[in-house]
Design a protein around this motif. Sequence first.
Motif, PDB file in Angstrom:
ATOM      1  N   UNK A 127       5.473  -8.629   4.555  1.00 36.85           N
ATOM      2  CA  UNK A 127       5.535  -8.104   5.920  1.00 36.85           C
ATOM      3  C   UNK A 127       5.316  -6.598   5.985  1.00 36.85           C
ATOM      4  N   UNK A 128       5.639  -5.905   4.916  1.00 35.77           N
ATOM      5  CA  UNK A 128       5.657  -4.440   4.930  1.00 35.77           C
ATOM      6  C   UNK A 128       4.343  -3.831   4.452  1.00 35.77           C
ATOM      7  N   UNK A 129       3.377  -4.665   4.123  1.00 43.74           N
ATOM      8  CA  UNK A 129       2.153  -4.194   3.490  1.00 43.74           C
ATOM      9  C   UNK A 129       2.488  -3.299   2.302  1.00 43.74           C
TER      10      UNK A 129
ATOM     11  N   UNK B 157      -4.234  -5.038  -0.885  1.00 46.01           N
ATOM     12  CA  UNK B 157      -5.283  -5.708  -1.647  1.00 46.01           C
ATOM     13  C   UNK B 157      -6.617  -5.063  -1.323  1.00 46.01           C
TER      14      UNK B 157
ATOM     15  N   UNK C 164       5.915  -4.084  11.045  1.00 47.84           N
ATOM     16  CA  UNK C 164       7.092  -3.955  10.189  1.00 47.84           C
ATOM     17  C   UNK C 164       7.310  -2.527   9.710  1.00 47.84           C
ATOM     18  N   UNK C 165       6.228  -1.838   9.362  1.00 50.33           N
ATOM     19  CA  UNK C 165       6.409  -0.468   8.886  1.00 50.33           C
ATOM     20  C   UNK C 165       7.015   0.394   9.991  1.00 50.33           C
TER      21      UNK C 165
ATOM     22  N   UNK D 257      -7.002   3.564   5.753  1.00 53.61           N
ATOM     23  CA  UNK D 257      -5.731   3.027   5.301  1.00 53.61           C
ATOM     24  C   UNK D 257      -4.903   2.461   6.455  1.00 53.61           C
TER      25      UNK D 257
ATOM     26  N   UNK E 101      -6.658   5.160  -2.243  1.00 56.94           N
ATOM     27  CA  UNK E 101      -5.527   4.992  -1.331  1.00 56.94           C
ATOM     28  C   UNK E 101      -4.261   5.556  -1.969  1.00 56.94           C
TER      29      UNK E 101
ATOM     30  N   UNK F  90      -2.892   0.166   8.562  1.00 56.64           N
ATOM     31  CA  UNK F  90      -2.246  -1.097   8.203  1.00 56.64           C
ATOM     32  C   UNK F  90      -2.744  -2.237   9.084  1.00 56.64           C
ATOM     33  N   UNK F  91      -2.635  -3.445   8.566  1.00 56.71           N
ATOM     34  CA  UNK F  91      -2.907  -4.624   9.371  1.00 56.71           C
ATOM     35  C   UNK F  91      -1.822  -4.795  10.426  1.00 56.71           C
TER      36      UNK F  91
ATOM     37  N   UNK G  24       0.544  -7.106  10.957  1.00 57.76           N
ATOM     38  CA  UNK G  24       1.896  -7.409  10.473  1.00 57.76           C
ATOM     39  C   UNK G  24       2.515  -6.180   9.814  1.00 57.76           C
ATOM     40  N   UNK G  25       1.691  -5.473   9.030  1.00 61.98           N
ATOM     41  CA  UNK G  25       2.183  -4.266   8.385  1.00 61.98           C
ATOM     42  C   UNK G  25       2.542  -3.194   9.400  1.00 61.98           C
TER      43      UNK G  25
ATOM     44  N   UNK H  44      -7.114 -12.697  -0.094  1.00 52.88           N
ATOM     45  CA  UNK H  44      -6.059 -12.053  -0.877  1.00 52.88           C
ATOM     46  C   UNK H  44      -5.103 -13.100  -1.444  1.00 52.88           C
TER      47      UNK H  44
ATOM     48  N   UNK I 266      -6.103  -8.179   7.779  1.00 50.45           N
ATOM     49  CA  UNK I 266      -6.328  -6.906   7.105  1.00 50.45           C
ATOM     50  C   UNK I 266      -7.011  -7.047   5.750  1.00 50.45           C
ATOM     51  N   UNK I 267      -6.765  -8.164   5.049  1.00 50.99           N
ATOM     52  CA  UNK I 267      -7.279  -8.270   3.679  1.00 50.99           C
ATOM     53  C   UNK I 267      -8.401  -9.287   3.543  1.00 50.99           C
TER      54      UNK I 267
END
Lengths: 168, 313
Positions: free
Chosen positions: B204-206, B210, A129-130, A120, B219, A122-123, A125-126, B196, A102-103
């Motif tokens: 893990x939770x973003x 970055x 988990x989210x 926006x 954002x 999320x990647x 992993x995000x 990053x 993602x980054x």
Amino acid sequence: MLITKKRGIVWVVAMGVVLLCSAAGRALDQSDAPESVTIGLLEELYEPVEFDHAGHTEMAECSDCHHHTAGTVTQRWNCKKCHTNPLEGDTVSCADCHSPNRFDSQYLATLDNPELYHVEKPGLKGAYHLNCVGCHQEQGGPTGCEDCHAMTEAGEQRFNAGRYSPAP
Amino acid sequence: MKNKIINRRSFIKGGFGGTAATVLSLKSARAAGDFDHYPDSMGVIVDLNRCVGCRSCEAACNKEQGLPEPEKPFNDYSVFDAHESGGHGGAGRRTDETRYTVVNKYELPEIDHPLYRKSQCNHCLEPACLTSCFVNAYTKTPEGAVIYNADVCVGCRTCMIACPFYIPTFKYSSAFSPRIMKCIFCYDTRLKEGRPPACVEACPQEALTFGKRVDLLEIGRKRIRQNPGGYVNHIYGENEAGGTAWMYLSPVDFGEAGFDVHVPHEPVINFVRDFLSIVPMVLVIWPALFAGFHLLANRKEQNKHHHIDGGEE
């Protein structure tokens, strides 16, 4: 560091299982869903997670996790504005939309596209988990890191845990 | 004679030139406070709504930066407890020479779950540490990092006093080869290659996002707009201390989550640049001026003595 090519391949293989299941019949229903999914995204630090997919289909709607890609209408008002007529797509697995990198600079460069709406997203992993932790917090599921992830030796080194704990 | 006059004229001209150069250098010192920032610099926006206090960022930072072994494992969450946090008026753990980033926990009555807040160097757009450092040990890179050069550091620790966020810390264990310890945005190993920082990759939770600082502001505003009840309408670091590369979103007033809400919205250099711009002038002009005063005063005295001596004769 966390995401290597090797683990990327493991991940692709794992998700291939999901895709094969979905390719068998175009209309997805509970019986098309895989029994379990092996998620090895963090396998350097943690043992792969055996996700009980079948078990979760009894607790949640497909769209709770798959948004509009599993043929069910999403309940999110913001998504419904565009995704009005959801069809089961080829993009059912999380990794088809959510990038494991993602980054990285290449990914960040794609965000410069003025046509892009999902700036926006999320990647991978995000996204896991989210979605997982968010629901587990609401529904009282396990939320501790090691409730789902058993640490590998490299994980213990990273966290100075287990065999690598500091001397008291 | 003519020649001499021309010489004197050219000398005077030179003198004017020198004065003009001094004035120009004063102007450039002034312009430093209005520095337009690096437009494509990177940053991180930290969303307190997403952080679950797993300390993965702390662990990743420790390994990436080769920092000493922690006192307790990074998966030991007792460090969040009040008695572990120690002094600092209950402000929680602080960055020190063994850790460039720490997560603290805040139990607040208005929300039903604890709030966690990561702190590290905020990588100001116009850093006070850099402004205060008289040996130029600090550099703000175009990528957004505030990095530090231990080779020139004399260990005066002015940067520690200048920083509005109390981030730089001194390695007291090596006081004779002075070294300031602070987050460098993983500049050497990651940022300059477009990757990053380690903490962001580990999250893990973003909770840590970055990207280009300008994009992160968008954002942040979008998240606030789409969930107005979930966030206070403020991005901490958008303007604090003149703007920082690391910024925060919070569901509660920032003061309740351990942030200093009295940090001025102007860069620290704005408070000192008028004074600092006088320093070269003082150094250049004052010696000559006062030497002149001294000579004038003495001349009078000497003349007086001379006159008296003459009168006696």
